[in-house]
Design a protein around this motif. Structure first.
Motif: not given
Length: 175
Positions: A149-155, A157-158, A161-165
């Motif tokens: 979520k923090r990565e998406q808010e601050k634009d 690199p994901p 996001f990838r680690e969650l996947f």
């Protein structure tokens, strides 16, 4: 003298099988399409199929002709002619299994992506996910959701996001 409608080209397809020329052509086109499907498979996927040596050699040659369009077209016609003398049912069944396996894997990956997006967007989704997949590490899951979520808010690199996947993928793919 022979009538103009007599076929004197050495073909006795109409006498032998009682099929129209159109029907024969459709069957040949279907065999050619099956040959194209075999050519489009990777060598590893083809190895799973029970093919005779002549057909394997023809498919290996087709791989070498991939950059030569006209030669490949003619060679696929040749593969279609080879298919005329083969028992096609086992080949078609094996191709169907390969296609269904790929489609099932794609559906599973879409499910993983859907869960990842749902976990990031909806706080209640965490409870649902843990109820459905109790073997997952909840603490690590929460940390990755928060970081994503923090990565998406601050634009940024994901990375999270990838680690969650990658964290939720094994839990979902085991089902």
């Amino acid at each position: 003298m022979a009538d103009m409608t007599d076929f004197t080209h050495g073909d006795d397809w109409d006498v032998e099988h009682g099929k129209s020329k159109t029907q024969v052509k459709k069957e040949m086109t279907a065999l050619q399409k099956l040959g194209e499907d075999l050519v489009s498979l990777s060598p590893a996927a083809r190895a799973k199929l029970d093919l005779d040596d002549e057909l394997k050699d023809a498919l290996a040659l087709a791989d070498k002709l991939s950059k030569k369009h006209e030669a490949l077209r003619r060679h696929i016609q040749f593969i279609g002619r080879l298919m005329r003398t083969r028992d096609l049912e086992p080949i078609e069944r094996a191709l169907a299994v390969l296609r269904n396996t790929n489609q099932a894997a794609t559906r599973k990956f879409h499910l993983v992506e859907t869960w990842r997006d749902k976990l990031i967007a909806n706080p209640d989704a965490l409870t649902e996910f843990v109820a459905a997949f109790p073997e997952v590490d909840v603490q690590q899951l929460r940390a990755l959701i928060r970081n994503a979520k923090r990565e998406q808010e601050k634009d940024l690199p994901p990375k999270a996001f990838r680690e969650l996947f990658q964290l939720i993928k094994p839990a979902i793919l085991e089902d």
